[in-house]
Scaffold this active site. Sequence first.
Site, PDB file in Angstrom:
ATOM      1  N   LYS A 134       0.859  -1.180   0.000  1.00  0.00           N
ATOM      2  CA  LYS A 134       0.000   0.000   0.000  1.00  0.00           C
ATOM      3  C   LYS A 134       0.896   1.232   0.000  1.00  0.00           C
ATOM      4  O   LYS A 134       1.934   1.258   0.682  1.00  0.00           O
ATOM      5  CB  LYS A 134      -0.893  -0.012   1.244  1.00  0.00           C
TER       6      LYS A 134
ATOM      7  N   SER B 103      -9.599   2.180   3.145  1.00  0.00           N
ATOM      8  CA  SER B 103      -8.741   2.920   2.233  1.00  0.00           C
ATOM      9  C   SER B 103      -7.743   2.047   1.477  1.00  0.00           C
ATOM     10  O   SER B 103      -7.107   2.488   0.538  1.00  0.00           O
ATOM     11  CB  SER B 103      -7.964   3.974   3.023  1.00  0.00           C
TER      12      SER B 103
ATOM     13  N   SER C 220      -9.918  -0.181   7.347  1.00  0.00           N
ATOM     14  CA  SER C 220      -9.366  -0.009   6.006  1.00  0.00           C
ATOM     15  C   SER C 220      -8.686  -1.236   5.422  1.00  0.00           C
ATOM     16  O   SER C 220      -8.293  -1.218   4.259  1.00  0.00           O
ATOM     17  CB  SER C 220      -8.382   1.169   5.992  1.00  0.00           C
TER      18      SER C 220
END
EC number: 6.3.5.7
Length: 498
Positions: free
Chosen positions: A79, A154, A178
């Site tokens: 990420k 997210s 997330s």
Amino acid sequence: MSELHLLSTQQLITGLQDKQFSSLELTDHYIKRINALDSKINSFITHTSETARAQAKAADEMRVQGDKRPLLGVPMAHKDIFCTQGVLTTCGSKMLHNFISPYDATIVTNIDKAGMISLGKLNMDEFAMGSDNESSYYGAVHNPWNIAHVPGGSSGGSAAAVAAGFVPVATGSDTGGSIRQPASFCGLTGIKPTYGRVSRFGMIAYASSLDQAGSMGRSAMDCAFLLQPMIGHDPRDATSIKYDMPDYVQDLNDAAASAGDKPFAGLRIGVAKEYFSKGLDTEVEQAARAALKKYEELGATIVEVTITDPEITLATYYMLAPAEASSNLSRFDGVRFGYRCENPKDLIDLYTRSRSEGFGPEVQRRILSGTYALSAGYFDAYYTKAQKVRRIIIKDFEDAFANCDVIASPTAPTAAYKLGEDLDPATMYLGDVYTIGVNLAGLPALSQPVGLTSAGLPIGLQLIGQYWQESKLLSTAHLFQQHTDHHLQHSTIAKETV
């Protein structure tokens, strides 16, 4: 070779060790898929293909020389919230669109030491603020099960990349759900460990008392393989805690080896009526209850527990998280690094324009609400009161765990919705209603796939554990996955060959 991307992490490890394919062949297979198909998904922000190929060649040579590291030569991706030395690290924001990190996050270093190969940096909601991955400066991410739908957020890029068959596993971060919510939306397993289990050094902060890194994969075993090198005490992170270092993969194998016809005999699963209340989609509720019935058939005992009303938890979270964000993001001022506006009139203009032009609408919204909560005259009324409620939330979880071993709930109140459908921020915030309490309490939790809607979209079940009980959560999900095939279903994009 055309279906290497459908193999589990364990199968990839076995294939590499048995010389069924090389790390370079495996890496090239994933790179080929990314190049051919990611234009439909937009899961990557930065590709590191050439570096990855060089690392794969080196991994193959090390294996010939006798290197026995199990994850040697297995691809993955990070990420884009984790600093990666010499690589663009954007956090999904215009504010950092030119930021090349001068150092590695601790988990990046640890995963490198395990011999894994990073294929790049994955798209995300800007500064991890969002639940649909539509707030990224680099464009929305599409759900591989149906590209008209969101992947969740997210960590939407991480979830989409794994679900599309671009990487077998990926890192994520979880501040209020997330990892778990996008895992649910994309038919994956994703785990948020106990707060302090994984170092936050080099992870760009959103809300420091809530942020925690974790792993995402198709199965609990996939998550265990990636989580293993991520954990451990780090003196560079003041919130990192020294604690026993489990062997997650061995724990899962031991649990499977000792399981009989009733693998969950003696396991008490707590179910709170507060998690099955208004706003829960009918198909999601049916899938969650069917999964609980399966657990019961396999020997588990379902017990009723009580937790804090999720709406109170939601209000508490959206008081505390923006307050911490307003403080953490004050460092992005256009002076030291990050976006800098052109031709500022003076210092105040530099600050004002750099931040208003560099941050997107959702980030600005949370900074403003957080600054308001911390301002004189409102601090005690909002922030201090929210911290007191946080203690009540923790106590309610403690009381619930006196009567059960794990707590189960739907991961999200709905399956993935369409891109652009949930533009109202308040509605989007409600998507976190079942996950944020875990972050406020610092507990570990995971999401596992338990079915599909009539429209073919994945549904997840959340399992919440006691502090430091990641092995129990992963083992519980792993044993469930030994008796079901939800985790073996593949997305539309994953089924495409190139």
